[in-house]
Design an enzyme around this catalytic site. Structure first.
Site, mmCIF file in Angstrom:
data_model
loop_
_atom_site.group_PDB
_atom_site.id
_atom_site.type_symbol
_atom_site.label_atom_id
_atom_site.label_comp_id
_atom_site.label_asym_id
_atom_site.label_seq_id
_atom_site.Cartn_x
_atom_site.Cartn_y
_atom_site.Cartn_z
ATOM 1 C CD GLU A 1 46.826 37.519 -61.152
ATOM 2 O OE1 GLU A 1 46.993 36.426 -60.436
ATOM 3 O OE2 GLU A 1 47.816 37.582 -61.958
ATOM 4 N NE ARG B 1 57.454 40.870 -75.001
ATOM 5 C CZ ARG B 1 57.484 41.067 -73.684
ATOM 6 N NH1 ARG B 1 58.130 41.874 -73.107
ATOM 7 N NH2 ARG B 1 56.149 40.794 -73.066
#
Length: 175
Positions: free
Chosen positions: A95, A58
């Site tokens: 993560e 994006r």
């Protein structure tokens, strides 16, 4: 209306408990999209910017529009293996594990002033990798612009502690 009013929230995507902040509704509205682009570049009005670096994916949409408004070049920063020419890469933590961000080795010339743009600032890992790539290519990172900041995840703190100017149009609580 503010930019935040154009952003749709989708609960439990991509996993239960996550509130996904969907900017496609912002992109799809001409007034909202224009507002976001204009506000993203506002802190750098009057500053020479040679290139805008957009983070996949994006950030390409936003970064291209911001580059156009600034009459600057655009640099796509992509996931490893997506660019066809010679690249410079920067690993960063996720993560669970690591990922690699790449830019063409000739995308930024030494001394060029570069603005980093993306839709969302969460932990700051991807943005930090993008800023390191700018610097490794000899560019000068003038700052970072994001539509959304998720303050609880600490990305702004990470980037500002490293000395980078951070501009976000709105913030949402949670993940």
């Amino acid at each position: 209306m503010s930019v935040k009013d154009y952003i749709r929230t989708i609960p439990d995507f991509p996993a239960p408990g996550i509130m996904f902040r969907d900017v496609t509704t912002l992109f799809g509205d001409p007034r909202g999209f224009r507002m976001a682009v204009d506000q993203l570049l506002l802190p750098w009005a009057g500053v020479r910017i040679d290139k805008v670096a957009g983070l996949e994916a994006r950030g390409f949409i936003l970064g291209g529009a911001v580059a156009h408004q600034l009459s600057a070049g655009f640099v796509p920063m992509r996931k490893k293996g997506k660019l066809p020419g010679r690249t410079v890469e920067q690993a960063y933590k996720l993560e669970y594990g690591t990922a690699v961000l790449e830019a063409h080795d000739d995308a930024i010339r030494p001394g060029e002033k570069v603005l980093l743009v993306d839709d969302l600032l969460a932990t700051g890992g991807t943005a930090e990798a993008g800023l390191k790539l700018i610097e490794r290519l000899g560019g000068v990172a003038v700052g970072c612009a994001f539509v959304i900041d998720l303050p609880e995840l600490g990305g702004r703190r990470l980037l500002e502690t490293a000395g980078h100017q951070v501009h976000a149009l709105c913030a949402f609580e949670g993940h």
